[in-house]
Design an enzyme around this catalytic site. Structure first.
Site, PDB file in Angstrom:
ATOM      1  N   PHE A 312       0.832  -1.202   0.000  1.00  0.00           N
ATOM      2  CA  PHE A 312       0.000   0.000   0.000  1.00  0.00           C
ATOM      3  C   PHE A 312       0.865   1.248   0.000  1.00  0.00           C
ATOM      4  O   PHE A 312       1.844   1.338   0.751  1.00  0.00           O
ATOM      5  CB  PHE A 312      -0.877   0.051   1.261  1.00  0.00           C
ATOM      6  CG  PHE A 312      -1.953  -0.987   1.328  1.00  0.00           C
ATOM      7  CD1 PHE A 312      -3.219  -0.744   0.831  1.00  0.00           C
ATOM      8  CD2 PHE A 312      -1.700  -2.217   1.927  1.00  0.00           C
ATOM      9  CE1 PHE A 312      -4.214  -1.704   0.910  1.00  0.00           C
ATOM     10  CE2 PHE A 312      -2.691  -3.180   2.017  1.00  0.00           C
ATOM     11  CZ  PHE A 312      -3.947  -2.927   1.504  1.00  0.00           C
ATOM     12  N   ASP A 313       0.500   2.206  -0.824  1.00  0.00           N
ATOM     13  CA  ASP A 313       1.023   3.554  -0.634  1.00  0.00           C
ATOM     14  C   ASP A 313       0.320   4.116   0.605  1.00  0.00           C
ATOM     15  O   ASP A 313      -0.776   3.668   0.948  1.00  0.00           O
ATOM     16  CB  ASP A 313       0.709   4.409  -1.869  1.00  0.00           C
ATOM     17  CG  ASP A 313       1.157   5.841  -1.692  1.00  0.00           C
ATOM     18  OD1 ASP A 313       2.289   6.043  -1.225  1.00  0.00           O
ATOM     19  OD2 ASP A 313       0.376   6.749  -2.008  1.00  0.00           O
TER      20      ASP A 313
END
Length: 642
Positions: A312-313
Site C-alpha cells: 500500500f502507498d
C-alpha cells in the site's frame, strides 16, 4: 419483413423444438406402432433439421484447418445414419442442439452485468440553450453546456455541479452503497441517479467520453480477453479433437464395431473443458464491475488469485489524502512568520503538503488559533470551509526549485528559504538544533509529517501536517491477514511517522523514506523473493510501482481516464474494503476454474471407460456430455453471487 425478423430472432429455439418434435414422432411411430419406415424417415428429418447448423459450422472450421466439436457431432450423425442407427443419429443431434441453445442462454446471463451497464446510460438530457430548457438526445450534449437534472432522473453526462444540492446514488459507477452528497464544485458521473433536489451540471464528458462509457468499454474488453488457462485449454483442444477422431478410427479398425467408433466421437467432445474457464472469468468480471471494481481481463484476474502480498502507498490510500496543518512551531521566530515563509516557498509546488500549507497560511483567523507551550507551538484546525481566505495574500517567490522527494528551495525578498525533510537539510549542510529534533520526534511519533523551515541556512520552524487514516484501513489489513495475505506499506514519509501509521492499522511491514523509484525497487525485490505482489496506489504518483507489480490497483479511478484504461485493477471509489473483496473474488475464480476443469476431465474419462466397458452408447453419452457442459456453466455462474 416482421415475420422474417421474428423468425431470425427465434430461429435457434425453433430448430430445437422442431427437431425434438420430429424425434418424438419418430420414436412413437417406431416403438408405439411398429412403423419402422415412418420412424426412420422422422428420425433422419430430425437429424437433418437439428444438424444443419452443426454441419455448417463443422464445414467452416474444417476450412480454417480446425477439427472442432461440431465436426465430431457431424461425423457421428452421418456415420450413424450410414449404418442404419437412425435413432442414435437423431438423439445425438437433438441433444447437441438443445445443449448448445441452453449453453448460449446461460452464458448470456453471465454477461448480464454488461447489459445492466448499457441500460444505465440515459437516452435524453435537458439542456439550457439560448435561455430555454430543451430535451435532446444525451449523445448530442456538447462539453460546456449546462444540463438540468431533476430529482429521480439519471445524470446524462459527466460534469461539475454549478447549481443546486442533492444526494446522488453513485452505486452503478463506483459501487458505493451510500448516496454521495453533491453541491456546487462537486463532480457527477453519467448513469448515476439524482435522488433529491434539482441540479445544474456543466458537462465535461459527453457521449462516448464519459466515465460510464469507459467502464463499459473496459468490461467488454476484459470479458473478451483470454486468460492463460483458456489459452492453454484451447491449444490443447486443437490437438485433442483430432486425436479423438484417430482413436475412433483405430477402434473401428481393431474391433470392426462402427457403433463403438461413433460413440467415441460423441463422448470425446471437449465442450465442458473448453467452456469452463471462460464462463468463470466472465461471471467474475461482471460481478466485479457491479461492485465498482474494473479488471483488465482474465489474465489479471487469474494473477490476482495468486496474490500473497499487498503493498500500500500511504498518502491517499491508507489515509484520506486530505492533508491539514496540525501544528506550527517557531524557534526564535514568530509562528505566523514561519507559516508565511513556508507558504511562499511552496506556492509553486504541486505537492499535496504544499496545498495544506498554503490553505493554512491563506485562511488563518485569530479565533481559530490556540497557543500552547508559552506561544512556541500553535495548534489550529484547517479544515476547508468553502469561505474566502481571510489572511494576507501569499506573494510569489522570486525563484523556485523542487528537490524531488525532499522539498523545495525558494528565494524571496533577498532571503533564501528551504522547506523540506532532513535529507534536504543534510544535503544543504544545515544543522538541526537538539530542541528542534526533539520537537520533530514528538510530532512524528504522533503520526504527523513534520517539515523543516529554514531561513538563510538556519532552522527557524517546523510545520507538522496530519493526514487522517481511513476508518476502514485497520479492518482491511486484518481481513487480508486472515486470508493469508501479507501487507506492506511503502511511503516517502519518515521512519517515525511510517512506524506510527503501520502500528495503528496493524500492517505487517513498512518501508519509509522512499522515492518513487525506490518504491518500484521495493516491489521488484518482493517479486524476486517469490511473492505475487499487488500494489495499491492512486494511479498517478505511483505509476512506476503499479506497472512493476504483478497486479497494479488504482484507487478512486472514477473520472480518471488513465487509471481506468491502464490499471490492472481499478477501484472506482476510494473504498479500501473493495481490495479484500477483489482478492477474494480472484481466489474464488481460480478455485472455480479448477473445479470446472476437474469436472470436464473426469466426465470424459468416465465416459471413455463406460464406452469400452459397453455401458455408454451414443445418445446416453451425448446426454451426459451436455449435462457436464451445463454443470460447469452453472458452477461458473455462482461467481455472479460472490
Amino acid at each position: 419483413m416482421k415475420i422474417t425478423q421474428q423468425f431470425r430472432k427465434h430461429r435457434k429455439p425453433a430448430v430445437v423444438v422442431t427437431s425434438g418434435l420430429l424425434f418424438a414422432v419418430g420414436w412413437g411411430a417406431g416403438y408405439g406402432y411398429g412403423l419402422e419406415t415412418a420412424s426412420a424417415v422422422m428420425m433422419v428429418l430430425a437429424a437433418l433439421v437439428g444438424g444443419y447448423d452443426v454441419a455448417r459450422k463443422a464445414y467452416y472450421t474444417l476450412r480454417s484447418g480446425t477439427v472442432g466439436i461440431n465436426t465430431l457431432v457431424t461425423l457421428a450423425a452421418i456415420g450413424a445414419i450410414a449404418i442404419g442407427e437412425y435413432w442414435e443419429a437423431a438423439a445425438v443431434v437433438f441433444l447437441f442442439a438443445l445443449g448448445t441453445y441452453l449453453e448460449a442462454r446461460t452464458m448470456g446471463k453471465t454477461r448480464s452485468a454488461l447489459t445492466e451497464l448499457l441500460e444505465l446510460a440515459p437516452d435524453t438530457a435537458v439542456v439550457r440553450r439560448d435561455g430555454e430548457d430543451v430535451e435532446v438526445p444525451a449523445r448530442e450534449v456538447e462539453p460546456g453546456e449546462t444540463v438540468l437534472v431533476k430529482p429521480g432522473a439519471k445524470v446524462p453526462v459527466d460534469g461539475d455541479v454549478v447549481g443546486g444540492e442533492s444526494a446522488i446514488d453513485q452505486a452503478p459507477v463506483t459501487g458505493e452503497s451510500a448516496p454521495a452528497y453533491k453541491r456546487a464544485g462537486d463532480e457527477v458521473y453519467a448513469g448515476t441517479v439524482n435522488q433529491e433536489g434539482a441540479l445544474e451540471v456543466v458537462a465535461t464528458g459527453t457521449g462516448r467520453d464519459t466515465t460510464l462509457e469507459r467502464i463499459i468499454r473496459r468490461v467488454e474488453e476484459a470479458q473478451e480477453a483470454k486468460a492463460p488457462t483458456e489459452t492453454i485449454i484451447e491449444r490443447f483442444a486443437t490437438y485433442y479433437t483430432p486425436a479423438i477422431v484417430a482413436l475412433a478410427v483405430g477402434a473401428y479398425a481393431v474391433t470392426g464395431n462402427a457403433v463403438l467408433a461413433l460413440t467415441l466421437l460423441v463422448i470425446g467432445c471437449p465442450g465442458a473443458l473448453v467452456i469452463g474457464p471462460p464462463v468463470s472469468i466472465v461471471s467474475a468480471i461482471g460481478n466485479a464491475a457491479r461492485s465498482g471494481v474494473l479488471l483488465k481481463g482474465g489474465e489479471h484476474l487469474e494473477t490476482a488469485g495468486k496474490i500473497d502480498l499487498v503493498a500500500f502507498d500511504k498518502t491517499g490510500t491508507l489515509t484520506r489524502g486530505e492533508s491539514t496543518v496540525a501544528n506550527v512551531a517557531g524557534f526564535g521566530v514568530d509562528d505566523e512568520a514561519v507559516l508565511r515563509d513556508a507558504a511562499i516557498a511552496e506556492k509553486r509546488s504541486e505537492h499535496h503538503l504544499a496545498d495544506a500549507i498554503l490553505e493554512a497560511a491563506s485562511g488563518r483567523g485569530g479565533d481559530s488559533d490556540a497557543v500552547a507551550d508559552g506561544g512556541a507551538i500553535l495548534e489550529r484546525s484547517t479544515e476547508a470551509t468553502g469561505l474566502e481566505p481571510d489572511g494576507p495574500a501569499i506573494p510569489d517567490p522570486d525563484d523556485f526549485e523542487v528537490a524531488a522527494g525532499k522539498g523545495v528551495l525558494a528565494g524571496h525578498d533577498g532571503r533564501r528559504i528551504v522547506v523540506g525533510n532532513r535529507t534536504l537539510l543534510d544535503e544543504r549542510g544545515i544543522d538541526v538544533p537538539d530542541r528542534v529534533e526533539r520537537h520533530i520526534r514528538d510530532r512524528e511519533e504522533a503520526g504527523e509529517t513534520a517539515v523543516y523551515v529554514t531561513l538563510e541556512g538556519e532552522v527557524v520552524g517546523v510545520v507538522s501536517i496530519r493526514d487522517e487514516l481511513r476508518p476502514a484501513a485497520a479492518g482491511v489489513i486484518a481481513t487480508l491477514r486472515d486470508a493469508g495475505v501479507r501487507t506492506v506499506m511503502l511511503t516517502g514519509d519518515n521512519e517515525r511517522t511510517a512506524r506510527s501509521v503501520a502500528a495503528e492499522v496493524g500492517i505487517d511491514d513498512y518501508r519509509a523514506g522512499l522515492l518513487p523509484e525506490e518504491k518500484q525497487q521495493a516491489i521488484e525485490s518482493f517479486r524476486a523473493d517469490g511473492h505475487v505482489v499487488a500494489m495499491v496506489g492512486d494511479g498517478i504518483n505511483d505509476a512506476p510501482s503499479l506497472a512493476t507489480a504483478d497486479v497494479g490497483v488504482a484507487m478512486g479511478a472514477a473520472g480518471t481516464d488513465t487509471a481506468i484504461e491502464t490499471a490492472d485493477m481499478a477501484l472506482m471509489a476510494d473504498d479500501l474494503e473493495r481490495i479484500p473483496y477483489a482478492v477474494g473474488l480472484s481466489k474464488a475464480t481460480r478455485r472455480n476454474i479448477t473445479e470446472n476443469v476437474a469436472v470436464a476431465v473426469a466426465t470424459v474419462g468416465l465416459l471413455l471407460a463406460g464406452v469400452f466397458a459397453g455401458y455408454v452408447h451414443m445418445a446416453s453419452g451425448m446426454l451426459i456430455h451436455i449435462a457436464s457442459v451445463l454443470l460447469v456453466i452453472l458452477n461458473g455462474m455462482r461467481l455472479l453471487r460472490y
